[in-house]
Design a protein around this motif. Structure first.
Motif, PDB file in Angstrom:
ATOM      1  N   PRO A 196      16.354   1.810  -8.029  1.00 29.90           N
ATOM      2  CA  PRO A 196      15.961   2.994  -8.798  1.00 29.90           C
ATOM      3  C   PRO A 196      15.716   3.046 -10.351  1.00 29.90           C
ATOM      4  N   MET A 197      16.138   1.936 -10.793  1.00 31.48           N
ATOM      5  CA  MET A 197      16.043   2.069 -12.160  1.00 31.48           C
ATOM      6  C   MET A 197      14.799   1.205 -12.748  1.00 31.48           C
ATOM      7  N   MET A 198      14.220   0.489 -11.488  1.00 33.68           N
ATOM      8  CA  MET A 198      13.064  -0.232 -11.776  1.00 33.68           C
ATOM      9  C   MET A 198      11.674   0.319 -11.289  1.00 33.68           C
ATOM     10  N   ASP A 199      10.568  -0.704 -11.388  1.00 35.42           N
ATOM     11  CA  ASP A 199       9.551  -0.358 -10.633  1.00 35.42           C
ATOM     12  C   ASP A 199       9.263  -0.705  -9.400  1.00 35.42           C
TER      13      ASP A 199
ATOM     14  N   SER B  23       0.900  -1.092   0.034  1.00 36.61           N
ATOM     15  CA  SER B  23      -0.042   0.100   0.106  1.00 36.61           C
ATOM     16  C   SER B  23       0.746   1.474  -0.016  1.00 36.61           C
ATOM     17  N   ALA B  24       2.199   1.151   0.500  1.00 39.16           N
ATOM     18  CA  ALA B  24       2.926   2.458   0.482  1.00 39.16           C
ATOM     19  C   ALA B  24       4.318   1.865   0.345  1.00 39.16           C
TER      20      ALA B  24
ATOM     21  N   LYS C  92      13.589   1.238   1.595  1.00 37.76           N
ATOM     22  CA  LYS C  92      14.261   0.860   2.940  1.00 37.76           C
ATOM     23  C   LYS C  92      13.492  -0.154   3.604  1.00 37.76           C
ATOM     24  N   ILE C  93      12.226   0.042   3.711  1.00 35.07           N
ATOM     25  CA  ILE C  93      11.287  -1.013   4.421  1.00 35.07           C
ATOM     26  C   ILE C  93      11.445  -2.393   3.453  1.00 35.07           C
ATOM     27  N   PHE C  94      11.400  -2.175   2.233  1.00 32.95           N
ATOM     28  CA  PHE C  94      11.234  -3.423   1.192  1.00 32.95           C
ATOM     29  C   PHE C  94      12.779  -4.064   1.613  1.00 32.95           C
ATOM     30  N   ALA C  95      13.800  -3.320   1.641  1.00 36.53           N
ATOM     31  CA  ALA C  95      15.018  -4.084   2.024  1.00 36.53           C
ATOM     32  C   ALA C  95      15.123  -4.688   3.483  1.00 36.53           C
TER      33      ALA C  95
ATOM     34  N   ALA D 138       7.125  -0.259  -6.968  1.00 33.70           N
ATOM     35  CA  ALA D 138       5.627  -0.956  -6.811  1.00 33.70           C
ATOM     36  C   ALA D 138       5.470  -2.189  -7.352  1.00 33.70           C
ATOM     37  N   GLU D 139       5.985  -2.408  -8.445  1.00 31.97           N
ATOM     38  CA  GLU D 139       5.882  -3.578  -9.162  1.00 31.97           C
ATOM     39  C   GLU D 139       6.755  -4.589  -8.444  1.00 31.97           C
TER      40      GLU D 139
END
Lengths: 233, 233
Positions: free
Chosen positions: A179-182, A132-133, A137-140, A184-185
């Motif tokens: 950074p070069m990708m999407d 949702s957001a 960093k949270i992804f990592a 959200a995807e």
DNA sequence: TAGGATTTGTGCGTATGTATT
DNA sequence: TAATACATACGCACAAATCCT
């Protein structure tokens, strides 16, 4: 870096040298892995020792092990530099990690206990929230935490240790390439992977979990490669 | 330990700290692996530093890495002790090593060049010679050297590094168990393994070499287990 | 080109913990 | 139980290497 009172407190109340070492080692590895220290960062032994409230000697032990892990490189007269991650050089690591993840499901697979199941569900919830957001960093952080939960599926401790070593050698590549990708995807795909694996785990099919993980590792690397090629052209 | 002039000479002419570290690390790991330092041996930082002609600081780095490798354990007030090897605890490592050896033949298998082929033939000759005059220490050395030749069959460097780490965690078990077993018989079996693998390599069938190695690892561990059980009864 | 500032590598004395007498 | 011996852990000062002015 931030003063971090609780970190210093933990170091002070640590009884043995071994404990102090582990706190410093884990802290530094984490900072490197979530890009608090991006590749190329020059770490100062003196500054870190001051932050941790210890002398250079015990800190150096942590730095030396991290150097052996391939995350740091010390050069006399220059400093201690955070290593860069290169997609091409990671090809072999990824191939090996793919095989190892399959082994997690095949070598001493452990029927997940309540705790493990709860951890998987927690990760799944965090993944949905991240969806949702989206946040890099949270992804990592989620990626790291998920790894540690996933290896609970095997009782083979050497396999866990080897997998961990290789994981930390590769995980920063996402921070570099995202950074070069999407974002959200990628977050959506990762959430899907987590959901699928959690389902498999709940069914007690650890081997399936391993296969799903392997497949996603393979596809993830392919996407990284694709974006890298697109970016250089 | 012996004075070993050439060792000190090599350390003196080593240009960088990195080189000096590697000499000390390799030397100590080798001494542990061929039982110059049997399990339980207490190493003195001061004595080793004196032998190597360096101060305790750079030596300590080598000891710390060997501790991370699981070959040493440092305890304040006691000393730096060579760890023991326990067959039961090695079960998981052996399971993992079996899988990894198969991967050597599957992941980036390398068509052996002239040099590699010559190295295999040399090992085979040494194995035949050993067969005529079985000796535990020479057996241990041959086992180590064969390992290093074998991993030349893959181009996957991370696989080589991980395999090496696990190999050195396990190879001392033979030195511990052989006294309860039939040395001549084990030497003959090992010579047979080497001959079979060398044949496969000469045919360019790297995958077959990996399978043979895996099979022998499995059978070797079974024999170790069998003798251990027989010995405790 | 030279020299000073800065960094890690090294040497050594001291603190702290352990085992033994 | 206390004292002594001895080991690693630690802190600090200096050496050596590098970079920048």
């Amino acid at each position: 870096m931030k003063p971090s009172d609780e970190l210093v407190a933990a170091l002070e109340e640590a009884g043995s040298a071994q404990e102090r070492f582990e706190i410093m080692y884990d802290t530094l590895r984490d900072r490197i892995s979530v890009s608090d220290y991006p590749p190329g960062t020059r770490l100062s032994e003196e500054a870190l020792a001051a932050e941790f409230g210890v002398s250079r000697s015990p800190l150096r032990k942590a730095l030396k092990i991290l150097e052996a892990d391939g995350l740091l490189q010390s050069v006399q007269g220059v400093g201690t530099i955070v290593t860069d991650v290169d997609l091409d050089e990671l090809t072999q690591v990824y191939q090996l990690r793919m095989e190892l993840n399959e082994l997690v499901g095949r070598l001493s697979p452990k029927h997940p206990d309540e705790t493990t199941l709860a951890l998987f569900e927690d990760i799944r919830k965090r993944a949905e929230a991240l969806r949702s957001a989206p946040d890099m960093k949270i992804f990592a952080r989620l990626n790291i935490d998920f790894f540690h939960v996933f290896v609970r599926l095997t009782d083979n401790q050497p396999l866990v240790e080897v997998s961990e070593r290789l994981f930390y050698q590769t995980c920063r590549i996402w921070l570099k390439m995202i950074p070069m990708m999407d974002l959200a995807e990628e977050v959506a795909i990762f959430a899907g992977e987590i959901a699928a694996i959690t389902d498999a785990v709940r069914l007690g099919d650890t081997e399936a979990a391993g296969h799903i993980r392997r497949a996603h590792l393979s596809m993830g690397f392919a996407r990284l490669k694709g974006h890298a090629r697109r970016h250089t052209l």
